[in-house]
Motif scaffolding. Sequence first.
Motif, PDB file in Angstrom:
ATOM      1  N   ASP A   1       0.860  -1.177   0.000  1.00  0.00           N
ATOM      2  CA  ASP A   1       0.000   0.000   0.000  1.00  0.00           C
ATOM      3  C   ASP A   1       0.900   1.233   0.000  1.00  0.00           C
ATOM      4  O   ASP A   1       1.532   1.549   0.996  1.00  0.00           O
ATOM      5  N   ASP A   2       0.986   1.936  -1.132  1.00  0.00           N
ATOM      6  CA  ASP A   2       2.007   2.955  -1.299  1.00  0.00           C
ATOM      7  C   ASP A   2       1.467   4.376  -1.271  1.00  0.00           C
ATOM      8  O   ASP A   2       2.192   5.313  -1.577  1.00  0.00           O
ATOM      9  N   TYR A   3       0.199   4.558  -0.929  1.00  0.00           N
ATOM     10  CA  TYR A   3      -0.356   5.915  -0.924  1.00  0.00           C
ATOM     11  C   TYR A   3      -0.179   6.533   0.451  1.00  0.00           C
ATOM     12  O   TYR A   3      -0.402   5.889   1.471  1.00  0.00           O
ATOM     13  N   ARG A   4       0.223   7.789   0.477  1.00  0.00           N
ATOM     14  CA  ARG A   4       0.475   8.475   1.738  1.00  0.00           C
ATOM     15  C   ARG A   4      -0.500   9.643   1.890  1.00  0.00           C
ATOM     16  O   ARG A   4      -0.693  10.422   0.951  1.00  0.00           O
ATOM     17  N   GLY A   5      -1.098   9.780   3.062  1.00  0.00           N
ATOM     18  CA  GLY A   5      -1.966  10.901   3.342  1.00  0.00           C
ATOM     19  C   GLY A   5      -3.265  10.878   2.566  1.00  0.00           C
ATOM     20  O   GLY A   5      -3.840  11.908   2.229  1.00  0.00           O
ATOM     21  N   ARG A   6      -3.763   9.675   2.253  1.00  0.00           N
ATOM     22  CA  ARG A   6      -4.970   9.582   1.435  1.00  0.00           C
ATOM     23  C   ARG A   6      -6.214   9.953   2.243  1.00  0.00           C
ATOM     24  O   ARG A   6      -6.209   9.944   3.465  1.00  0.00           O
ATOM     25  N   ASP A   7      -7.272  10.210   1.534  1.00  0.00           N
ATOM     26  CA  ASP A   7      -8.586  10.451   2.124  1.00  0.00           C
ATOM     27  C   ASP A   7      -9.031   9.175   2.849  1.00  0.00           C
ATOM     28  O   ASP A   7      -9.006   8.094   2.257  1.00  0.00           O
ATOM     29  N   PRO A   8      -9.442   9.244   4.116  1.00  0.00           N
ATOM     30  CA  PRO A   8      -9.885   8.032   4.825  1.00  0.00           C
ATOM     31  C   PRO A   8     -11.027   7.318   4.103  1.00  0.00           C
ATOM     32  O   PRO A   8     -11.165   6.102   4.228  1.00  0.00           O
ATOM     33  N   ARG A   9     -11.797   8.048   3.329  1.00  0.00           N
ATOM     34  CA  ARG A   9     -12.876   7.403   2.571  1.00  0.00           C
ATOM     35  C   ARG A   9     -12.298   6.482   1.498  1.00  0.00           C
ATOM     36  O   ARG A   9     -12.842   5.403   1.235  1.00  0.00           O
ATOM     37  N   ALA A  10     -11.197   6.900   0.893  1.00  0.00           N
ATOM     38  CA  ALA A  10     -10.534   6.050  -0.104  1.00  0.00           C
ATOM     39  C   ALA A  10      -9.985   4.795   0.556  1.00  0.00           C
ATOM     40  O   ALA A  10     -10.073   3.689  -0.003  1.00  0.00           O
ATOM     41  N   ASP A  11      -9.422   4.962   1.739  1.00  0.00           N
ATOM     42  CA  ASP A  11      -8.904   3.824   2.485  1.00  0.00           C
ATOM     43  C   ASP A  11     -10.007   2.802   2.754  1.00  0.00           C
ATOM     44  O   ASP A  11      -9.828   1.598   2.579  1.00  0.00           O
ATOM     45  N   GLY A  12     -11.173   3.291   3.175  1.00  0.00           N
ATOM     46  CA  GLY A  12     -12.282   2.393   3.464  1.00  0.00           C
ATOM     47  C   GLY A  12     -12.751   1.663   2.229  1.00  0.00           C
ATOM     48  O   GLY A  12     -13.019   0.450   2.269  1.00  0.00           O
ATOM     49  N   ARG A  13     -12.834   2.361   1.100  1.00  0.00           N
ATOM     50  CA  ARG A  13     -13.295   1.720  -0.119  1.00  0.00           C
ATOM     51  C   ARG A  13     -12.308   0.664  -0.599  1.00  0.00           C
ATOM     52  O   ARG A  13     -12.695  -0.390  -1.084  1.00  0.00           O
ATOM     53  N   SER A  14     -11.010   0.949  -0.444  1.00  0.00           N
ATOM     54  CA  SER A  14     -10.000  -0.044  -0.825  1.00  0.00           C
ATOM     55  C   SER A  14     -10.093  -1.291   0.051  1.00  0.00           C
ATOM     56  O   SER A  14      -9.979  -2.420  -0.446  1.00  0.00           O
ATOM     57  N   ALA A  15     -10.299  -1.099   1.346  1.00  0.00           N
ATOM     58  CA  ALA A  15     -10.425  -2.250   2.252  1.00  0.00           C
ATOM     59  C   ALA A  15     -11.636  -3.095   1.884  1.00  0.00           C
ATOM     60  O   ALA A  15     -11.561  -4.334   1.861  1.00  0.00           O
ATOM     61  N   TYR A  16     -12.748  -2.446   1.564  1.00  0.00           N
ATOM     62  CA  TYR A  16     -13.931  -3.186   1.144  1.00  0.00           C
ATOM     63  C   TYR A  16     -13.692  -3.889  -0.202  1.00  0.00           C
ATOM     64  O   TYR A  16     -14.189  -4.989  -0.435  1.00  0.00           O
ATOM     65  N   ALA A  17     -12.910  -3.241  -1.074  1.00  0.00           N
ATOM     66  CA  ALA A  17     -12.605  -3.845  -2.369  1.00  0.00           C
ATOM     67  C   ALA A  17     -11.808  -5.136  -2.197  1.00  0.00           C
ATOM     68  O   ALA A  17     -12.074  -6.145  -2.856  1.00  0.00           O
ATOM     69  N   LEU A  18     -10.826  -5.106  -1.306  1.00  0.00           N
ATOM     70  CA  LEU A  18     -10.041  -6.316  -1.039  1.00  0.00           C
ATOM     71  C   LEU A  18     -10.919  -7.434  -0.492  1.00  0.00           C
ATOM     72  O   LEU A  18     -10.789  -8.606  -0.888  1.00  0.00           O
ATOM     73  N   ALA A  19     -11.823  -7.091   0.410  1.00  0.00           N
ATOM     74  CA  ALA A  19     -12.724  -8.101   0.976  1.00  0.00           C
ATOM     75  C   ALA A  19     -13.635  -8.664  -0.108  1.00  0.00           C
ATOM     76  O   ALA A  19     -13.881  -9.885  -0.159  1.00  0.00           O
ATOM     77  N   ALA A  20     -14.133  -7.801  -0.984  1.00  0.00           N
ATOM     78  CA  ALA A  20     -14.995  -8.272  -2.076  1.00  0.00           C
ATOM     79  C   ALA A  20     -14.223  -9.195  -3.002  1.00  0.00           C
ATOM     80  O   ALA A  20     -14.743 -10.246  -3.437  1.00  0.00           O
ATOM     81  N   ALA A  21     -12.972  -8.833  -3.306  1.00  0.00           N
ATOM     82  CA  ALA A  21     -12.155  -9.681  -4.176  1.00  0.00           C
ATOM     83  C   ALA A  21     -11.902 -11.039  -3.536  1.00  0.00           C
ATOM     84  O   ALA A  21     -11.937 -12.077  -4.203  1.00  0.00           O
ATOM     85  N   ASP A  22     -11.647 -11.049  -2.238  1.00  0.00           N
ATOM     86  CA  ASP A  22     -11.434 -12.318  -1.537  1.00  0.00           C
ATOM     87  C   ASP A  22     -12.654 -13.226  -1.638  1.00  0.00           C
ATOM     88  O   ASP A  22     -12.533 -14.454  -1.612  1.00  0.00           O
ATOM     89  N   ASP A  23     -13.833 -12.615  -1.750  1.00  0.00           N
ATOM     90  CA  ASP A  23     -15.073 -13.394  -1.888  1.00  0.00           C
ATOM     91  C   ASP A  23     -15.412 -13.694  -3.341  1.00  0.00           C
ATOM     92  O   ASP A  23     -16.450 -14.312  -3.623  1.00  0.00           O
ATOM     93  N   GLY A  24     -14.551 -13.240  -4.262  1.00  0.00           N
ATOM     94  CA  GLY A  24     -14.820 -13.454  -5.680  1.00  0.00           C
ATOM     95  C   GLY A  24     -15.862 -12.519  -6.253  1.00  0.00           C
ATOM     96  O   GLY A  24     -16.349 -12.733  -7.358  1.00  0.00           O
ATOM     97  N   ALA A  25     -16.208 -11.460  -5.539  1.00  0.00           N
ATOM     98  CA  ALA A  25     -17.191 -10.471  -6.016  1.00  0.00           C
ATOM     99  C   ALA A  25     -16.446  -9.406  -6.812  1.00  0.00           C
ATOM    100  O   ALA A  25     -16.249  -8.262  -6.352  1.00  0.00           O
ATOM    101  N   TRP A  26     -16.015  -9.756  -8.023  1.00  0.00           N
ATOM    102  CA  TRP A  26     -15.113  -8.905  -8.784  1.00  0.00           C
ATOM    103  C   TRP A  26     -15.766  -7.607  -9.254  1.00  0.00           C
ATOM    104  O   TRP A  26     -15.103  -6.580  -9.312  1.00  0.00           O
ATOM    105  N   GLN A  27     -17.040  -7.657  -9.623  1.00  0.00           N
ATOM    106  CA  GLN A  27     -17.699  -6.428 -10.058  1.00  0.00           C
ATOM    107  C   GLN A  27     -17.753  -5.410  -8.914  1.00  0.00           C
ATOM    108  O   GLN A  27     -17.474  -4.229  -9.100  1.00  0.00           O
ATOM    109  N   GLU A  28     -18.097  -5.894  -7.735  1.00  0.00           N
ATOM    110  CA  GLU A  28     -18.132  -5.011  -6.564  1.00  0.00           C
ATOM    111  C   GLU A  28     -16.741  -4.480  -6.253  1.00  0.00           C
ATOM    112  O   GLU A  28     -16.574  -3.286  -5.942  1.00  0.00           O
TER     113      GLU A  28
END
Length: 308
Positions: free
Chosen positions: A10-37
């Motif tokens: 994770d190489d982004y510094r000082g990002r918007d916390p909202r972006a951080d949350g969306r990325s975390a949810y994206a990783l969880a969705a990918a782990d579940d195979g929910a690629w569109q989400e």
Amino acid sequence: MLSPSTPLRDDYRGRDPRADGRSAYALAAADDGAWQEAAELYQQAIDLAPDWTAAWMGLGGARGALGETAAAMLAYRHALLLDPADLHGASMRLAVLDPTVVPLFASPAYVGALFDAYAPRFEAHLTQGLSYHSPADLVAAMAEVGLWHFAHAIDLGCGTGLGGVALRPSTEALTGVDLSSEMVATARKKAIYDRLAVGDICAFLGAEPVASADLVFAADVFVYVGDLAAILTETARVLRPGGTMAFSAQRCAVGIAVGTDMRFAHAISYVDAVLETCGFAPLVLRAQSGRRENDGDVPGLIAVATRL
């Protein structure tokens, strides 16, 4: 192996916390195979943090998993624009999607970071999980053609020292070099090398004295090198006349390819031709697997050649 949606770091510094949350949810969705989400969430993170390379890599992985090749390639190309050093291996992922665009090598930043992270579990994973035996195979192949003693051997991509363990009984002086400082630190604890260095293997060879080694050894190192001409040219310069080059690689049918495992594979015909071009005569060159993965032998090759 990394999943297609997992950034190396994770190489982004000082990002918007909202972006951080969306990325975390994206990783969880990918782990579940929910690629569109996952793709939609990564895009939302990018909208908030457009210079976040890792999010672009995640988006590329998600789009690729959805079969949207053009969109995936666009995301990876944007990641390369943001990070020309290619920490995340975008160039390799592009080559998986477009076999006509094969890089000369995996970026040193990517390989070094990958193996720094891999170092704590490297040996156990290879020897127990993948039944890895390439170093022993190469030593046996050299013995087949009467090569079992060397005054000075250089172990390229020495890692934690698995090759060094195999070479030590037949070598008076043993040098190891690897891009990963963590791997070299582990190798140093074994006290089997007379000299260890951290750095790019081709650059290391370029700084070594002419005709200063009897053996250059590379067990499964060329899975991160595409065009072998540069490194074999430097190897020929460092080897004494009659010296030995021994290496293993993954194998493909034609030329050079990047597989879905993000590693290079080479055809035996390509290896034969590049050895001749660089001043070597093959003594052993054959198909031989050095490890297993997904309950099958990984197609491989081994080569032992003499410097003319």
